[in-house]
Design a protein around this motif. Structure first.
Motif, mmCIF file in Angstrom:
data_model
loop_
_atom_site.group_PDB
_atom_site.id
_atom_site.type_symbol
_atom_site.label_atom_id
_atom_site.label_comp_id
_atom_site.label_asym_id
_atom_site.label_seq_id
_atom_site.Cartn_x
_atom_site.Cartn_y
_atom_site.Cartn_z
ATOM 1 N N GLY A 208 39.263 38.838 36.105
ATOM 2 C CA GLY A 208 39.159 38.700 37.376
ATOM 3 C C GLY A 208 38.782 39.821 38.301
ATOM 4 O O GLY A 208 38.484 39.706 39.443
ATOM 5 N N THR A 350 47.338 31.989 39.231
ATOM 6 C CA THR A 350 46.238 31.871 40.319
ATOM 7 C C THR A 350 46.365 32.265 41.717
ATOM 8 O O THR A 350 47.428 31.987 42.260
ATOM 9 C CB THR A 350 45.747 30.404 40.372
ATOM 10 N N PRO A 351 45.371 33.152 42.071
ATOM 11 C CA PRO A 351 45.716 33.908 43.358
ATOM 12 C C PRO A 351 45.679 32.601 44.449
ATOM 13 O O PRO A 351 46.504 32.641 45.396
ATOM 14 C CB PRO A 351 44.421 34.825 43.626
ATOM 15 N N TYR A 352 45.002 31.551 44.328
ATOM 16 C CA TYR A 352 44.757 30.844 45.327
ATOM 17 C C TYR A 352 44.852 29.163 44.876
ATOM 18 O O TYR A 352 44.198 29.039 43.600
ATOM 19 C CB TYR A 352 43.232 30.873 46.121
ATOM 20 N N THR A 377 51.536 31.898 42.092
ATOM 21 C CA THR A 377 50.393 31.928 43.147
ATOM 22 C C THR A 377 50.996 32.962 44.170
ATOM 23 O O THR A 377 52.097 33.658 44.153
ATOM 24 C CB THR A 377 49.900 30.708 43.736
ATOM 25 N N ASN A 383 49.127 37.167 50.342
ATOM 26 C CA ASN A 383 47.955 36.292 49.971
ATOM 27 C C ASN A 383 46.801 37.280 51.049
ATOM 28 O O ASN A 383 47.243 37.425 52.251
ATOM 29 C CB ASN A 383 48.032 35.061 50.668
ATOM 30 N N HIS A 434 46.031 38.759 41.838
ATOM 31 C CA HIS A 434 44.528 38.480 41.832
ATOM 32 C C HIS A 434 44.359 38.047 40.219
ATOM 33 O O HIS A 434 43.238 37.737 39.916
ATOM 34 C CB HIS A 434 43.686 39.772 42.237
ATOM 35 N N LYS A 436 43.864 35.587 37.132
ATOM 36 C CA LYS A 436 43.549 34.204 36.803
ATOM 37 C C LYS A 436 43.412 33.962 35.544
ATOM 38 O O LYS A 436 42.863 34.179 34.462
ATOM 39 C CB LYS A 436 41.941 34.186 37.153
ATOM 40 N N ASN A 451 39.411 30.417 39.908
ATOM 41 C CA ASN A 451 40.808 29.811 41.141
ATOM 42 C C ASN A 451 40.941 28.518 41.168
ATOM 43 O O ASN A 451 40.104 27.684 40.834
ATOM 44 C CB ASN A 451 40.550 30.534 42.468
ATOM 45 N N ASP A 453 41.128 26.263 43.486
ATOM 46 C CA ASP A 453 40.909 25.840 44.681
ATOM 47 C C ASP A 453 39.624 24.997 44.842
ATOM 48 O O ASP A 453 38.754 25.026 44.066
ATOM 49 C CB ASP A 453 41.046 26.664 45.827
ATOM 50 N N ALA A 456 36.460 27.055 44.152
ATOM 51 C CA ALA A 456 35.926 27.329 42.700
ATOM 52 C C ALA A 456 35.545 26.146 41.918
ATOM 53 O O ALA A 456 34.545 26.264 41.176
ATOM 54 C CB ALA A 456 37.279 27.892 42.137
ATOM 55 N N GLU A 462 31.622 29.527 38.004
ATOM 56 C CA GLU A 462 32.875 30.217 37.418
ATOM 57 C C GLU A 462 32.597 30.358 35.881
ATOM 58 O O GLU A 462 31.833 29.927 35.415
ATOM 59 C CB GLU A 462 34.115 29.524 37.673
#
Length: 536
Positions: A208, A350-352, A377, A383, A434, A436, A451, A453, A456, A462
């Protein structure tokens, strides 16, 4: 051949200052549309420039090269195609990158979403230059939008005969940079999010991290919880094949296209400034950070690597040219196949997290089959993209009601060593997740740039390494489970109300509003629910 329009320059500009103001309102109203028209005309200049982009492929190193020899030895002794070692610590991650570059004898292929002109950036660039001086071929591919390194600096790096720098899907230069971004939004909104470094085809790092101080624990007050994997063997070669797809794609623009647009005087100025900055960075930090790396132990057969079979799965660069479509979601489609085939458990970092209604139903179906689904998350306070949190928060109750075990990172947990994606013990500042990574049935591991979302899934490309390795999966799952309670809040939905519970020190704390978040963050997150979710 490349065709680029407008008045390009070596420097990016976010805008120009106003030349002056007339005190009379009628003059202001007259000037606004004229200024708008001037921006549009400057932005859409029809000037054309043809650039030849030469195709190149990965290079096979000689069998005596250190990394190739280490790979062959390891495979003979372990009866596996690839070996892996997790790298949660930021300085170890940067040190290993520098050691990899130092060990290169044939080629270096680097692909990143962003790079900054800071300590990490200068250390990385100076190592690339040293490798190029030894005769190593360097191919460096950067996405254009969030890379803050000036074009003149990249052009300077590219002038080395053994280094070629390319920008992926670049925005036209000259005039108002962000005006061009907006006027070409359908194209410029689509980005290459891949992050890989492969050296001599046989070794590398994926994960990541981008190339900037905050990802490597070099910025005071920054607590990025991140995660990389060192890889040796076939997994590295497979990753390089994906790099070749992007490097040779028409969206990959040689930075040399800007050479004639960068004045020689500016190049001299940038060269002097970069030389001084590199000397400072290498003098103050290089030895300490390089020594933190783990490659020397690998080359001396002293570091045990975890065996596994890996498939490099990358979205096609064509994804950026096509309307959002499931056929273009190569990585997500493969991930779904593996998860659908799972029987017991899915652990997700996952960050987002913006699952959408279909994602909620996907997880609900897994739980209904008897599977355990755990997601970690960011909280609102941790965030770094508050707008993304605004979209995520509308799905929390639905995820919990579906049976998902949902955790959010404690922004104030910087004093806790988090092994799944690490901070220094005794760290200060706010924590930001951060990492993933996904662990499936204690057998499969997905590590890379993905991510969970809409951006992504639909808009960006990705990369992920899908690894069949029970030992690696066990290692990451154990760390994940061990540290959840120490660094995260567990969410519950009871009596129509969200609750956040965490063990802080020796005390169990339960809250009923966003933990550690300021009123301003809560307001911004709420207002962000008005933004189109598809763009987050």
């Amino acid at each position: 051949m490349w065709s680029i329009s407008p008045c390009q320059s070596g420097e990016r500009t976010d805008g120009e200052p106003m030349a002056g103001r007339n005190s009379y309102s009628q003059w202001l109203w007259w000037l606004l549309p004229v200024a708008g028209l001037a921006i549009i005309l400057a932005t859409c200049s029809p000037e054309q420039l043809d650039i030849t982009s030469v195709e190149s492929m990965s290079l096979e190193p000689p069998p005596t090269a250190p990394l190739a020899a280490a790979s062959h030895r390891w495979r003979e002794h372990n009866n596996a195609d690839s070996g892996f070692h997790s790298i949660p610590e930021g300085r170890v991650a940067l040190g290993t990158r520098l050691q990899l570059i130092d060990a290169a004898q044939s080629s270096i292929d680097a692909q990143y979403f962003l790079m900054k002109e800071d300590k990490a950036g200068y250390l990385f660039a100076s190592s690339l230059l040293a490798a190029a001086d030894r005769g190593v071929r360097v191919r460096f591919l950067l996405d254009d939008i969030y890379t803050t390194v000036k074009d003149a600096s990249l052009v300077l790096l590219d002038t080395h005969p053994n280094i070629e720098v390319r920008l992926f899907n670049p925005i036209e230069r000259g005039g108002f940079y962000w005006a061009k971004y907006l006027l070409q939004f359908e194209r410029t909104n689509r980005r290459m999010h891949n992050k890989t470094l492969i050296v001599d085809q046989y070794a590398g790092i994926i994960g990541g991290r981008n190339i900037a101080d905050e990802y490597f624990d070099l910025r005071a007050g920054s607590g990025f919880i991140d995660f990389d994997l060192f890889l040796l063997g076939d997994a590295a070669s497979a990753t390089t094949a994906g790099f070749d797809q992007f490097w040779n794609h028409p969206l990959s623009m040689p930075i040399s296209a800007y050479l004639q647009r960068v004045p020689e005087a500016l190049l001299r100025k940038v060269r002097d400034r970069a030389s001084a900055a590199m000397a400072t960075a290498t003098g103050e930090h290089y030895d300490a950070i390089r020594s933190a790396g783990l490659l020397d132990e690998v080359l001396n057969d002293q570091l045990p690597l975890v065996p596994g079979e890996a498939a490099a799965v990358t979205d096609s660069p064509e994804k950026l040219l096509a309307p959002p479509d499931k056929e273009q979601q190569i990585l997500v489609n493969r991930l779904k196949e593996v998860i659908v085939g799972a029987r017991e458990e899915v652990l997700i970092s996952t960050p987002y997290l913006i699952p959408g209604p279909s994602g909620v139903e996907f997880f609900r179906d897994l739980v209904a089959r008897g599977m355990r689904v755990v997601i970690l998350t960011n909280s609102l306070a941790s965030n770094n993209h508050v707008a993304a949190h605004g979209a995520y928060q509308r799905y929390r109750e639905s995820l919990l009601d579906a049976g998902v075990e949902l955790f959010e990172v404690r922004a104030t947990a910087a004093d806790v060593y988090y092994e799944f994606g690490a901070l220094r013990s005794g760290g200060e500042g706010r924590v930001n997740l951060h990492t993933k990574a996904i662990v499936i049935d204690r057998r499969w591991v997905l590590a890379g740039s993905l991510n969970l979302d809409p951006r992504a899934v639909n808009l960006n490309t990705e990369f992920g390494l899908l690894i069949d390795s029970p030992p690696l999966a066990d290692e990451l799952a154990a760390r994940f489970e061990q540290r959840l309670q120490g660094t995260a809040y567990q969410l519950q939905h009871q009596h129509g109300q969200l609750q956040w519970t965490a063990v802080i020190g020796d005390e169990t704390v339960t809250l009923t509003k966003e933990p550690d978040a300021s009123l301003w963050r809560r307001v911004v997150a709420t207002l962000s629910t008005l933004l189109p979710e598809s763009q987050l």
